[in-house]
Design a protein around this motif. Structure first.
Motif, PDB file in Angstrom:
ATOM      1  N   SER A  73      47.417  42.167  35.339  1.00 47.15           N
ATOM      2  CA  SER A  73      46.362  41.996  36.157  1.00 47.15           C
ATOM      3  C   SER A  73      46.484  43.272  37.179  1.00 47.15           C
ATOM      4  CB  SER A  73      46.148  40.955  36.783  1.00 47.15           C
ATOM      5  OG  SER A  73      47.230  40.833  37.538  1.00 47.15           O
ATOM      6  N   ALA A  74      45.473  44.085  37.386  1.00 42.91           N
ATOM      7  CA  ALA A  74      45.439  45.101  38.499  1.00 42.91           C
ATOM      8  C   ALA A  74      45.093  44.485  39.722  1.00 42.91           C
ATOM      9  CB  ALA A  74      44.583  46.305  38.151  1.00 42.91           C
ATOM     10  N   ASP A  75      45.742  45.004  40.990  1.00 45.16           N
ATOM     11  CA  ASP A  75      45.075  44.432  42.153  1.00 45.16           C
ATOM     12  C   ASP A  75      44.377  45.467  43.106  1.00 45.16           C
ATOM     13  OD1 ASP A  75      48.413  43.334  42.700  1.00 45.16           O
ATOM     14  OD2 ASP A  75      47.766  45.199  43.017  1.00 45.16           O
ATOM     15  N   ALA A  76      44.160  46.785  42.630  1.00 46.25           N
ATOM     16  CA  ALA A  76      43.142  47.500  43.391  1.00 46.25           C
ATOM     17  C   ALA A  76      42.642  48.503  42.335  1.00 46.25           C
ATOM     18  CB  ALA A  76      43.931  48.215  44.570  1.00 46.25           C
ATOM     19  N   GLY A  77      41.362  49.325  42.848  1.00 41.70           N
ATOM     20  CA  GLY A  77      40.931  50.198  41.880  1.00 41.70           C
ATOM     21  C   GLY A  77      40.443  49.813  40.601  1.00 41.70           C
ATOM     22  N   GLU A  78      39.948  50.964  39.826  1.00 45.04           N
ATOM     23  CA  GLU A  78      39.255  50.454  38.440  1.00 45.04           C
ATOM     24  C   GLU A  78      39.981  51.190  37.344  1.00 45.04           C
ATOM     25  OE1 GLU A  78      35.563  52.803  38.988  1.00 45.04           O
ATOM     26  OE2 GLU A  78      34.959  51.457  40.494  1.00 45.04           O
ATOM     27  N   ALA A  79      40.001  50.379  36.156  1.00 45.93           N
ATOM     28  CA  ALA A  79      40.425  50.925  35.106  1.00 45.93           C
ATOM     29  C   ALA A  79      39.156  50.968  33.615  1.00 45.93           C
ATOM     30  CB  ALA A  79      41.577  50.235  34.614  1.00 45.93           C
ATOM     31  N   ARG A  80      38.615  52.012  33.665  1.00 47.45           N
ATOM     32  CA  ARG A  80      37.532  52.167  32.702  1.00 47.45           C
ATOM     33  C   ARG A  80      37.982  52.620  31.393  1.00 47.45           C
ATOM     34  NH1 ARG A  80      32.918  50.580  34.993  1.00 47.45           N
ATOM     35  NH2 ARG A  80      33.059  50.292  37.563  1.00 47.45           N
ATOM     36  N   VAL A  81      37.516  51.732  30.510  1.00 51.64           N
ATOM     37  CA  VAL A  81      37.602  52.162  29.018  1.00 51.64           C
ATOM     38  C   VAL A  81      36.215  52.362  28.483  1.00 51.64           C
ATOM     39  CG1 VAL A  81      38.158  51.605  26.585  1.00 51.64           C
ATOM     40  CG2 VAL A  81      39.825  51.128  28.828  1.00 51.64           C
ATOM     41  N   HIS A  82      35.750  53.532  28.181  1.00 55.01           N
ATOM     42  CA  HIS A  82      34.190  53.664  27.654  1.00 55.01           C
ATOM     43  C   HIS A  82      33.389  53.322  28.647  1.00 55.01           C
ATOM     44  CE1 HIS A  82      35.288  56.294  24.160  1.00 55.01           C
ATOM     45  NE2 HIS A  82      36.381  55.369  23.993  1.00 55.01           N
ATOM     46  N   GLY A  83      33.753  53.316  29.981  1.00 54.51           N
ATOM     47  CA  GLY A  83      32.662  52.931  30.954  1.00 54.51           C
ATOM     48  C   GLY A  83      32.951  51.553  31.731  1.00 54.51           C
ATOM     49  N   ALA A  84      33.559  50.546  30.941  1.00 57.47           N
ATOM     50  CA  ALA A  84      33.645  49.299  31.039  1.00 57.47           C
ATOM     51  C   ALA A  84      35.088  49.081  32.079  1.00 57.47           C
ATOM     52  CB  ALA A  84      33.564  48.229  29.953  1.00 57.47           C
ATOM     53  N   ASP A  85      35.002  48.397  33.085  1.00 57.95           N
ATOM     54  CA  ASP A  85      36.208  48.281  33.891  1.00 57.95           C
ATOM     55  C   ASP A  85      37.164  46.894  33.229  1.00 57.95           C
ATOM     56  OD1 ASP A  85      38.225  48.338  35.877  1.00 57.95           O
ATOM     57  OD2 ASP A  85      36.669  47.922  37.429  1.00 57.95           O
ATOM     58  N   VAL A  86      38.068  47.485  32.714  1.00 54.99           N
ATOM     59  CA  VAL A  86      39.271  46.339  32.078  1.00 54.99           C
ATOM     60  C   VAL A  86      40.003  45.758  33.066  1.00 54.99           C
ATOM     61  CG1 VAL A  86      39.104  47.498  29.922  1.00 54.99           C
ATOM     62  CG2 VAL A  86      40.874  47.999  31.584  1.00 54.99           C
ATOM     63  N   ALA A  87      40.139  46.267  34.134  1.00 56.41           N
ATOM     64  CA  ALA A  87      40.834  45.701  35.406  1.00 56.41           C
ATOM     65  C   ALA A  87      40.163  44.630  35.789  1.00 56.41           C
ATOM     66  CB  ALA A  87      41.034  46.826  36.739  1.00 56.41           C
ATOM     67  N   ARG A  88      38.740  44.373  35.698  1.00 58.91           N
ATOM     68  CA  ARG A  88      37.923  43.300  35.803  1.00 58.91           C
ATOM     69  C   ARG A  88      37.920  42.335  34.795  1.00 58.91           C
ATOM     70  NH1 ARG A  88      37.331  46.189  39.869  1.00 58.91           N
ATOM     71  NH2 ARG A  88      38.972  45.056  40.615  1.00 58.91           N
ATOM     72  N   ASP A  89      37.903  42.778  33.519  1.00 64.32           N
ATOM     73  CA  ASP A  89      37.722  42.201  32.559  1.00 64.32           C
ATOM     74  C   ASP A  89      38.867  42.358  31.357  1.00 64.32           C
ATOM     75  OD1 ASP A  89      36.967  41.052  30.157  1.00 64.32           O
ATOM     76  OD2 ASP A  89      35.023  41.892  30.038  1.00 64.32           O
TER      77      ASP A  89
END
Ligand code: ATP
Ligand code: MG
Length: 270
Positions: A73-89
């Motif tokens: 899991s991340a605890d700050a920021g965004e990690a987008r894969v083709h637009g969707a944030d995998v840090a959230r999901d």
């Protein structure tokens, strides 16, 4: 923010909580100690682009790749894969990003290579004839033909590593991350793996690849661009030749920081 990027990291941060030790157990109200692994990483990779991820030991490379693949899991920021944030999901990260590493510990040592790969194909939702075809195909990609019927424990280190690579390629995601996958391979086979990644996965199939390595010659040979992580941050990025001097300086500084301790031990051993 543009979905044209295959991978887009913004301010990605990760701190691992360290276990309490010794007398810390007696003061549970005290905040736990942390190890910062990523301290705000910005990075983008286009479809059909191969970015080499360089950095000294502990720089945060594996952490970054695992967050993308939904394994940490991340605890700050965004990690987008083709637009969707995998840090959230993270579930989405596991579906869209293939994490290819060459750790053989999770294999069944008494099963054959084929049965191992069939098992891991099942975890990817592949069964029956489809799984069999995919196993044969990835085995062919990695030259495992005659090894398929051998027990896993009867393979050499490099052969095990190629089986682990095959496992990582069973699924077919749009983004692949590779974590030091040529480490135990002989030079000829390491070169084959680089060609497989470069010519098939990136150029032919147009996928985005992040490729962590310690081998500067490998990074130069394979990557469109390199990104140097140091202390959880991007220290520099660009085409290999443009950043080579800076990359070497960071590695040298890191080694020099430990030079004193080594010199002292060598002095004592005289
Ligand atoms: N599970 C964990 N718990 C606590 N700290 C961790 C954990 N995993 C990694 N770290 C710490 O996070 C930092 C980054 O580690 P990471 O494995 O991402 O580095 P790396 O760049 O892949 O290093 P290497 O080149 O050695 O593979 C290091 O300081 C490491 O000690
Ligand atoms: Mg690592």
């Amino acid at each position: 923010m543009s979905a044209a990027w295959a991978v887009e990291l913004r301010g990605l941060g990760k701190r691992y909580r360290l276990p309490r030790r010794g007398r810390e157990w007696l003061k549970p109200w005290r905040p736990r100690r942390h190890q910062e692994a990523l301290a705000g990483v910005d990075l983008a990779v286009a479809p059909g682009e191969l970015v080499a991820l360089l950095g000294p030991n502990g720089a945060g490379k594996t952490t970054l790749l695992k967050i993308l693949a939904g394994l940490v899991s991340a605890d700050a920021g965004e990690a987008r894969v083709h637009g969707a944030d995998v840090a959230r999901d993270p579930e989405l990260g596991r579906a869209r990003v293939g994490y290819v590493l060459t750790d053989e510990r999770s294999f069944f040592w008494r099963l054959t290579v084929r049965d191992n790969l069939r098992f891991f194909a099942g975890l990817e939702g592949l069964f029956g004839a489809e799984a069999a075809a995919r196993v044969e195909y990835t085995a062919r990609l990695l030259g495992l033909g005659e090894l398929l019927d051998r027990r896993f424990n009867a393979l050499s280190a490099g052969q095990k590593q190629r089986v682990a690579l095959a496992r990582g390629l069973l699924a077919d995601p749009p983004v692949l991350v590779f974590d030091e996958v040529t480490r135990a391979l002989d030079p000829g086979r390491a070169e084959q793996v680089r060609r497989l990644v470069r010519e098939l996965i990136v150029e032919r199939q147009g996928r985005a690849v992040l490729f962590a390595t310690h081998d500067l010659a490998e990074a130069r040979a394979i990557a469109d661009r390199v990104v140097l992580l140091s202390g959880g941050k991007v220290a520099c990025e660009g085409p290999f030749d443009a950043v080579e001097a800076e990359v070497r300086a960071v590695f040298r500084a890191e080694a020099e920081a430990e030079e004193g301790a080594l010199s002292a031990i060598l002095q004592e051993a005289r």
